[in-house]
Design a protein around this motif. Structure first.
Motif, PDB file in Angstrom:
ATOM      1  N   ILE A  49       0.823  -1.256   0.108  1.00  0.00           N
ATOM      2  CA  ILE A  49      -0.027  -0.034   0.097  1.00  0.00           C
ATOM      3  C   ILE A  49       0.776   1.270  -0.005  1.00  0.00           C
ATOM      4  O   ILE A  49       2.154   1.245   0.258  1.00  0.00           O
ATOM      5  CB  ILE A  49      -1.021   0.126   1.251  1.00  0.00           C
ATOM      6  N   LEU A  50       0.300   2.480  -0.266  1.00  0.00           N
ATOM      7  CA  LEU A  50       1.147   3.490  -0.347  1.00  0.00           C
ATOM      8  C   LEU A  50       0.828   4.581   0.867  1.00  0.00           C
ATOM      9  O   LEU A  50      -0.397   4.601   1.489  1.00  0.00           O
ATOM     10  CB  LEU A  50       0.551   4.532  -1.548  1.00  0.00           C
ATOM     11  N   GLY A  51       1.830   5.271   1.296  1.00  0.00           N
ATOM     12  CA  GLY A  51       1.635   6.435   2.242  1.00  0.00           C
ATOM     13  C   GLY A  51       2.369   7.637   1.833  1.00  0.00           C
ATOM     14  O   GLY A  51       2.951   7.381   0.711  1.00  0.00           O
TER      15      GLY A  51
ATOM     16  N   PHE B  52       5.626  15.989  -5.087  1.00  0.00           N
ATOM     17  CA  PHE B  52       4.273  15.966  -5.820  1.00  0.00           C
ATOM     18  C   PHE B  52       3.137  16.831  -4.904  1.00  0.00           C
ATOM     19  O   PHE B  52       2.628  17.721  -5.637  1.00  0.00           O
ATOM     20  CB  PHE B  52       3.553  14.505  -6.063  1.00  0.00           C
ATOM     21  N   GLN B  53       2.991  16.300  -3.585  1.00  0.00           N
ATOM     22  CA  GLN B  53       2.180  16.913  -2.995  1.00  0.00           C
ATOM     23  C   GLN B  53       2.445  18.394  -2.461  1.00  0.00           C
ATOM     24  O   GLN B  53       1.544  19.333  -2.486  1.00  0.00           O
ATOM     25  CB  GLN B  53       1.865  16.246  -1.368  1.00  0.00           C
ATOM     26  N   VAL B  54       3.595  18.627  -2.345  1.00  0.00           N
ATOM     27  CA  VAL B  54       4.150  20.085  -2.170  1.00  0.00           C
ATOM     28  C   VAL B  54       3.662  20.900  -3.353  1.00  0.00           C
ATOM     29  O   VAL B  54       3.000  22.045  -2.966  1.00  0.00           O
ATOM     30  CB  VAL B  54       5.617  20.124  -1.727  1.00  0.00           C
TER      31      VAL B  54
ATOM     32  N   GLY C 110       7.654   9.625 -13.490  1.00  0.00           N
ATOM     33  CA  GLY C 110       6.616  10.688 -12.999  1.00  0.00           C
ATOM     34  C   GLY C 110       6.116  11.595 -13.885  1.00  0.00           C
ATOM     35  O   GLY C 110       6.440  11.417 -15.159  1.00  0.00           O
ATOM     36  N   GLY C 111       5.464  12.702 -13.578  1.00  0.00           N
ATOM     37  CA  GLY C 111       5.292  13.929 -14.536  1.00  0.00           C
ATOM     38  C   GLY C 111       4.146  13.414 -15.317  1.00  0.00           C
ATOM     39  O   GLY C 111       4.000  14.156 -16.246  1.00  0.00           O
ATOM     40  N   LEU C 112       3.320  12.374 -15.071  1.00  0.00           N
ATOM     41  CA  LEU C 112       2.411  12.181 -16.059  1.00  0.00           C
ATOM     42  C   LEU C 112       1.061  11.731 -15.324  1.00  0.00           C
ATOM     43  O   LEU C 112       1.094  11.890 -13.866  1.00  0.00           O
ATOM     44  CB  LEU C 112       2.470  10.356 -16.861  1.00  0.00           C
ATOM     45  N   SER C 113      -0.251  11.757 -16.036  1.00  0.00           N
ATOM     46  CA  SER C 113      -1.472  11.631 -15.358  1.00  0.00           C
ATOM     47  C   SER C 113      -1.686  12.973 -14.362  1.00  0.00           C
ATOM     48  O   SER C 113      -1.783  12.951 -13.287  1.00  0.00           O
ATOM     49  CB  SER C 113      -1.521  10.570 -14.230  1.00  0.00           C
ATOM     50  N   VAL C 114      -1.285  13.797 -15.021  1.00  0.00           N
ATOM     51  CA  VAL C 114      -1.312  15.420 -14.468  1.00  0.00           C
ATOM     52  C   VAL C 114      -2.327  16.425 -15.377  1.00  0.00           C
ATOM     53  O   VAL C 114      -2.040  17.520 -15.493  1.00  0.00           O
ATOM     54  CB  VAL C 114       0.182  16.049 -14.103  1.00  0.00           C
TER      55      VAL C 114
ATOM     56  N   MET D 136       3.335   6.296 -11.746  1.00  0.00           N
ATOM     57  CA  MET D 136       2.830   7.054 -10.541  1.00  0.00           C
ATOM     58  C   MET D 136       1.510   7.889 -10.963  1.00  0.00           C
ATOM     59  O   MET D 136       1.410   8.459 -12.054  1.00  0.00           O
ATOM     60  CB  MET D 136       3.659   8.072 -10.124  1.00  0.00           C
ATOM     61  N   GLY D 137       0.557   7.280 -10.078  1.00  0.00           N
ATOM     62  CA  GLY D 137      -0.916   8.157 -10.099  1.00  0.00           C
ATOM     63  C   GLY D 137      -1.816   7.371 -11.291  1.00  0.00           C
ATOM     64  O   GLY D 137      -2.725   8.260 -11.645  1.00  0.00           O
ATOM     65  N   VAL D 138      -1.470   6.190 -11.743  1.00  0.00           N
ATOM     66  CA  VAL D 138      -2.173   5.652 -12.980  1.00  0.00           C
ATOM     67  C   VAL D 138      -2.893   4.319 -12.532  1.00  0.00           C
ATOM     68  O   VAL D 138      -2.277   3.487 -12.049  1.00  0.00           O
ATOM     69  CB  VAL D 138      -1.353   5.556 -14.312  1.00  0.00           C
TER      70      VAL D 138
ATOM     71  N   CYS E 248      -3.382   4.508  -7.820  1.00  0.00           N
ATOM     72  CA  CYS E 248      -4.374   5.561  -8.126  1.00  0.00           C
ATOM     73  C   CYS E 248      -5.323   5.588  -7.014  1.00  0.00           C
ATOM     74  O   CYS E 248      -5.583   4.580  -6.508  1.00  0.00           O
ATOM     75  CB  CYS E 248      -4.907   5.343  -9.431  1.00  0.00           C
ATOM     76  N   VAL E 249      -5.916   6.882  -6.782  1.00  0.00           N
ATOM     77  CA  VAL E 249      -7.059   6.839  -5.919  1.00  0.00           C
ATOM     78  C   VAL E 249      -8.273   6.566  -6.347  1.00  0.00           C
ATOM     79  O   VAL E 249      -9.110   6.432  -5.668  1.00  0.00           O
ATOM     80  CB  VAL E 249      -6.706   8.484  -5.245  1.00  0.00           C
ATOM     81  N   MET E 250      -8.207   6.386  -7.594  1.00  0.00           N
ATOM     82  CA  MET E 250      -9.706   6.352  -8.234  1.00  0.00           C
ATOM     83  C   MET E 250     -10.596   5.038  -7.759  1.00  0.00           C
ATOM     84  O   MET E 250     -11.878   5.355  -7.343  1.00  0.00           O
ATOM     85  CB  MET E 250      -9.480   5.794  -9.878  1.00  0.00           C
TER      86      MET E 250
HETATM   87  C1  BHB Z   1      -2.129   8.671  -4.496  1.00  0.00           C
HETATM   88  N1  BHB Z   1      -1.344   8.932  -5.821  1.00  0.00           N
HETATM   89  C2  BHB Z   1      -1.678   9.932  -6.473  1.00  0.00           C
HETATM   90  C3  BHB Z   1       0.006   9.441  -4.755  1.00  0.00           C
HETATM   91  C4  BHB Z   1       1.182   8.757  -5.068  1.00  0.00           C
HETATM   92  S1  BHB Z   1       1.683   8.868  -6.699  1.00  0.00           S
HETATM   93  C5  BHB Z   1       1.903  10.505  -6.899  1.00  0.00           C
HETATM   94  C6  BHB Z   1       2.357  11.271  -7.975  1.00  0.00           C
HETATM   95  C7  BHB Z   1       1.518  11.295  -9.036  1.00  0.00           C
HETATM   96  C8  BHB Z   1       1.926  11.443 -10.448  1.00  0.00           C
HETATM   97  N2  BHB Z   1       0.816  11.595 -11.333  1.00  0.00           N
HETATM   98  C9  BHB Z   1       3.339  11.982 -10.754  1.00  0.00           C
HETATM   99  C10 BHB Z   1       3.959  12.072  -9.553  1.00  0.00           C
HETATM  100  C11 BHB Z   1       5.430  12.336  -9.868  1.00  0.00           C
HETATM  101  O1  BHB Z   1       5.848  12.944 -10.774  1.00  0.00           O
HETATM  102  N3  BHB Z   1       6.092  12.596  -8.654  1.00  0.00           N
HETATM  103  C12 BHB Z   1       5.933  12.011  -7.556  1.00  0.00           C
HETATM  104  N4  BHB Z   1       6.899  12.036  -6.313  1.00  0.00           N
HETATM  105  N5  BHB Z   1       4.563  11.551  -7.261  1.00  0.00           N
HETATM  106  C13 BHB Z   1       3.815  11.555  -8.458  1.00  0.00           C
END
Ligand code: BHB
Ligand code: ZN
Length: 371
Positions: A57-59, A96-98, A214-218, A245-247, A266-268
């Motif tokens: 799982i993801l944290g 990403f969250q920042v 990274g950098g996709l699904s944005v 990531m994020g797909v 993915c949170v979907m």
């Molecule tokens: C719940 N998830 C969406 C969170 C984990 S994945 C987060 C996440 C999603 C996407 N699309 C791109 C990037 C990225 O380019 N870099 C990082 N560090 N995290 C990313």
């Protein structure tokens, strides 16, 4: 400390079945990773996650740093103990969250200043601080501190940003994590193939045990996401795990698997479950629909999850309309079971040599309105 072996490869595309081994157990790939951002996969207990077959799982560094604080989590012996999760955890690095959640003040070579989206308090993340937090959390797979550039971005900015992301990745690699933790590099480069190649080559030179795209699904168009994901996946070492990531949607995951990608998050499935949007082997189903009020059918007659074995669509619709918390729990069990079973079936199809037929059959079923 992570090992990865490729167990089987498809003959007609880049799909492969593999096995990741860590100190918290085996992960058979392709794998879908439920999102447990603040130390819980929303509405479910660890036992319910074990039952649906979740192995990782993801944290999240950003969220757990802000609340309850990584010191608190460390006080309990790390995230596994704190949430009583005995299998694998991957933590995202907070970058990403920042960039997406916080009130971002400024980005410098050293790191990023930001204000908490919770209480506005000021914070600073650097590659070293991100590594220190993930070390305290004790996750098995640690993500490098990166900048996920927004879409669209000027190519000149993307080119400069990826160079800094590589320098940050090097700083992350130089930080000593716990013996059981493994650090993945994150390839950036936006939607520009030449920049993706530069980013991938620089990170491969740093030699990580696994790599994320990274950098996709944005916000980019899906065909563009596929084109860049496929191109980038093929740049990465065949003998290392690849994480997109994020797909994404079930369709995105099946296509991602055909590109040679092994890991997805993915949170979907969890977010849609809480909004009564369910995935089935005959297409998507909104359990709110009035015409389901007297339906004694399960969500999906081809599903053997706890929810489908025990409850009718009519009952689940009632729970949702009544605002019962149980509705979100039962819907989440089903949606996560659907995603985890989908990738498990994909793995079996790769091993049996019929992944292409499996994928095409699933893509047809996923998009019919047969509910
Ligand atoms: C719940 N998830 C969406 C969170 C984990 S994945 C987060 C996440 C999603 C996407 N699309 C791109 C990037 C990225 O380019 N870099 C990082 N560090 N995290 C990313
Ligand atoms: Zn089900």
């Amino acid at each position: 400390m992570l090992s990865f072996v490729v167990d089987a490869k498809d003959k007609n595309c880049s799909a492969r079945a593999g096995t990741i081994k860590t100190t918290h157990g085996i992960i058979e790939t392709p794998i879908f990773m439920p999102v447990g951002t603040v130390g819980s996969v929303k509405t479910l207990t660890p036992d319910e996650l074990y039952e649906i077959g979740a192995t990782i799982i993801l944290g999240n560094t950003y969220h757990l740093h802000l609340r309850p604080g990584d010191d608190i989590v460390a006080h309990f012996g790390g995230l596994h103990r704190f949430m009583n999760w005995k299998r694998n955890i991957l933590t995202d690095s907070g970058g990403f969250q920042v960039f997406s959640l916080a009130d971002l003040n400024k980005i410098t070579e050293d790191g990023v200043e930001f204000k908490s989206h919770i209480d506005g308090s000021k914070h600073f993340f650097s590659p070293e601080i991100s590594m220190e937090i993930q070390k305290k959390l004790g996750s098995d797979i640690v993500m490098a501190f990166d900048e996920c550039v927004p879409y669209p971005s000027e190519k000149s900015y993307v080119a400069k940003s990826l160079e800094r992301t590589t320098r940050w990745a090097k700083r992350c690699k130089e930080y000593s994590l716990d013996y059981h933790q493994s650090l993945f590099g994150i390839v950036q480069g936006g939607v520009f193939k030449d920049l993706r190649k530069i980013s991938a080559d620089q990170l491969i030179d740093l030699d990580f045990p696994g790599y994320a795209i990274g950098g996709l699904s944005v916000g980019e168009e899906i065909p563009l996401m596929y084109e860049i994901a496929e191109y980038t996946a093929q740049l990465l070492p065949e003998e290392k795990p690849r994480y997109l990531m994020g797909v994404g949607t079930p369709e995105d995951i099946l296509n991602g698997i055909s590109f040679g990608i092994d890991m997805f998050d993915c949170v979907m499935p969890t977010r849609n479950a809480r909004n009564a949007l369910l995935f089935t082997s005959e297409g998507r189903l909104s359990i709110k629909r009035a015409d389901l009020a007297k339906s004694d059918d399960p969500i999906d007659k081809n599903c053997d999850c706890y929810t489908c074995r025990n409850f009718s669509r009519g009952y689940l619709r009632h729970l949702y309309k009544a605002g019962e918390i149980l509705a979100m729990r039962l819907n989440t069990i089903h949606n996560l079971h659907f995603y985890i079973s989908l990738v498990k079936s994909a793995r079996n199809a790769i091993i049996n040599g019929n992944f292409e037929a499996f994928k095409n059959d699933m893509l047809l079923k996923l998009n019919q309105g047969g509910n």
